[in-house]
Design an enzyme around this catalytic site. Structure first.
Site, PDB file in Angstrom:
ATOM      1  N   LYS A 116      -4.185 -22.317  14.735  1.00  0.00           N
ATOM      2  CA  LYS A 116      -4.998 -23.591  15.399  1.00  0.00           C
ATOM      3  C   LYS A 116      -4.289 -23.576  16.863  1.00  0.00           C
ATOM      4  O   LYS A 116      -5.140 -24.156  18.067  1.00  0.00           O
ATOM      5  CB  LYS A 116      -4.834 -24.735  14.754  1.00  0.00           C
ATOM      6  CG  LYS A 116      -5.764 -25.150  13.695  1.00  0.00           C
ATOM      7  CD  LYS A 116      -5.501 -26.087  13.114  1.00  0.00           C
ATOM      8  CE  LYS A 116      -6.703 -26.452  11.888  1.00  0.00           C
ATOM      9  NZ  LYS A 116      -6.599 -25.515  10.953  1.00  0.00           N
ATOM     10  N   GLU A 200      -1.351 -33.352  17.829  1.00  0.00           N
ATOM     11  CA  GLU A 200      -2.771 -33.598  18.625  1.00  0.00           C
ATOM     12  C   GLU A 200      -3.013 -35.190  18.702  1.00  0.00           C
ATOM     13  O   GLU A 200      -2.440 -35.857  17.563  1.00  0.00           O
ATOM     14  CB  GLU A 200      -3.652 -33.043  17.742  1.00  0.00           C
ATOM     15  CG  GLU A 200      -4.206 -31.639  18.593  1.00  0.00           C
ATOM     16  CD  GLU A 200      -5.478 -31.261  17.935  1.00  0.00           C
ATOM     17  OE1 GLU A 200      -5.930 -29.970  18.447  1.00  0.00           O
ATOM     18  OE2 GLU A 200      -6.113 -31.858  17.186  1.00  0.00           O
ATOM     19  N   ARG A 293     -16.935 -17.548   9.787  1.00  0.00           N
ATOM     20  CA  ARG A 293     -17.803 -17.214   8.768  1.00  0.00           C
ATOM     21  C   ARG A 293     -18.896 -18.287   8.624  1.00  0.00           C
ATOM     22  O   ARG A 293     -18.953 -19.053   9.613  1.00  0.00           O
ATOM     23  CB  ARG A 293     -16.740 -17.537   7.478  1.00  0.00           C
ATOM     24  CG  ARG A 293     -16.142 -19.043   7.375  1.00  0.00           C
ATOM     25  CD  ARG A 293     -15.576 -19.419   6.056  1.00  0.00           C
ATOM     26  NE  ARG A 293     -14.912 -20.726   6.340  1.00  0.00           N
ATOM     27  CZ  ARG A 293     -15.440 -21.937   6.173  1.00  0.00           C
ATOM     28  NH1 ARG A 293     -16.787 -22.130   6.055  1.00  0.00           N
ATOM     29  NH2 ARG A 293     -14.506 -22.782   6.157  1.00  0.00           N
TER      30      ARG A 293
END
Length: 452
Positions: A116, A200, A293
């Site tokens: 990430k 974050e 995906r």
């Protein structure tokens, strides 16, 4: 075009891929665990190979057994579905090193988006909006506290290698951060083998909006349209709809442009999803992650565009052009909603596996059921609790919701616990019906009324 396809997955997504393979005349090969021997996807495939015991580490994540099955059956390609090995870059590389076609993005793209922190930094460089947060892992709790002081509380503490809503916690102050940092780090090390932690900004009221992209065989990246995924429990989705009721034409163009930039930044090929957080108060959105995906919720995009995303995946992997004109792909028709029917109780959402005594699926115009189970099958505790996806498409949102109410009432499951009563409740909820809801909606629905 690919002529034989091994599906390295199970349940509803295996059945979903088999359906498209059959329509295209592609030989389908299923792999299954000993616990899944009697499941519908095994019977529906042209060929099936047992790859190990119930434990997914010894079967569905057993790369050696799956590659052996592919070679013994003469498979040309492997489709990983979602979950299990779908975002395993090492497996993708191994598949191609063995002369097989990987139906998915490149291993390099999977690697780039799998972390990430790395993904955030790549997206920022490409001009995709990212939420305020750390550019490097917070190696210690002191580093996390220092970062939070700059970002401002509350903050989200995330496992850098996590996904699917796992490895995330909110800290409202320094004491909370000390507690959650240690928890998330320990969880990440145990689940992902990587204890790296990202800090974050946390948005108390936020919507989860994602964009379906396709990286075509000719190198172009196209963004189809967005999906709303804000009905969640434990940061995991329960309901999705397309288009998002929060997104108008101007915001949609910004979403799509950002998603294309994200895909181009990593030379993306095949199907992927750019997930974002939308601040409904300001109209700002921020990159959350890219899922490299096919998504669980892909059917709602298929229904409003009239395309088969699995077919598009297979065409891209075969080096062929898409079935649609990329210049007009943004055009949508109607509104679609997906409800994830899980084997869990409808109040606390705790798993409730069991043998299926009765399974009656609804039908009718605008009703689609992608199911992994049926009568006399058993939901075991070894795998995800998803039993089926109930997908509705209507002329507009109100029509889709009306169809959903009827379909939920007509879906009968006896045996394992199921969350159909929750959906009946949601489809009468004023906040959901207004379209003006956020990721806190399920929590508010489950709040106990205050006394007095």
């Amino acid at each position: 075009m690919i002529e034989s396809l091994l599906i390295a997955n199970r349940g509803e997504i295996a059945r979903r891929i088999i359906r498209t393979a059959k329509r295209l005349g592609i030989r389908s090969i299923a792999v299954y665990s000993e616990a899944d021997e009697g499941m519908p996807f095994v019977a529906e495939a042209d060929e099936a190979v047992c790859v190990g015991p119930a434990n997914p580490a010894l079967s569905y994540r057993n790369t050696e057994a799956i590659l052996t099955a592919a070679k013994s059956t003469g498979a040309q390609a492997i489709h990983p579905g979602y979950g299990f090995l779908s975002e395993n870059a090492d497996f993708a590389r191994t598949v191609e090193a063995n002369g097989l076609v990987w139906v998915g993005p490149s291993a390099d793209a999977i690697t780039a988006m799998g972390d990430k922190i790395n993904a955030r930094n790549l997206m920022a460089e490409a001009g995709v909006p990212v939420a305020p947060g750390t550019h490097d892992p917070a190696a210690t709790v002191e580093a996390a506290i220092e970062a939070a002081a700059t970002i401002g509380y509350p903050v989200m503490v995330k496992a850098a290698a996590g996904g699917g809503g796992m490895g995330m916690a909110v800290a409202n102050d320094e004491d909370g951060l000390r507690t959650e940092y240690d928890k998330v780090r320990a969880f990440a090390e145990r689940m992902f083998g990587d204890g790296s932690v990202l800090i974050e900004r946390y948005f108390p009221r936020v919507r989860h909006v994602e964009v379906q992209i396709l990286g075509l065989a000719d190198g172009r990246v196209v963004a189809l349209s967005e999906r709303e995924c804000s009905v969640q429990r434990r940061n995991q989705k329960l309901v999705e709809e397309a288009p998002s009721p929060a997104v108008g034409p101007e915001l949609r163009e910004r979403f799509l442009a950002a998603a294309v930039k994200a895909g181009e930044a990593v030379g993306y090929r095949n199907a992927g999803t750019v997930e974002c957080l939308l601040d409904p108060a300001t109209g700002e959105f921020f990159f959350l992650e890219m899922n490299t995906r096919l998504q669980v919720e892909h059917p709602i995009t298929e229904l409003i565009h009239g395309i088969d995303l699995v077919e598009e995946q297979l065409r891209i992997a075969s080096g062929e052009a898409p079935t649609f004109d990329p210049a007009t792909v943004h055009a949508t028709a109607g509104h679609a909603i997906e409800l994830r029917i899980n084997a869990e109780d409808p109040k606390r959402f705790l798993p409730g596996p069991g043998k299926v005594a009765t399974w009656v699926e609804p039908s009718g115009e605008g009703v689609r059921v992608d199911s992994g189970y049926g009568p006399d099958t058993t939901v075991t505790p070894f795998y995800d609790s998803l039993m089926a996806k109930l997908i509705l498409v209507g002329t507009d949102r109100e029509d889709a919701i009306a169809k959903a109410r009827t379909a939920v009432a007509g879906f009968e499951i006896v045996g394992p616990k199921n969350n159909l009563p929750f959906f009946a409740e949601l489809l009468e909820n004023a906040e959901f019906l207004s379209g003006d809801y956020d990721t806190g909606i399920v929590g508010r629905m489950r709040e106990k009324p205050k006394k007095g």
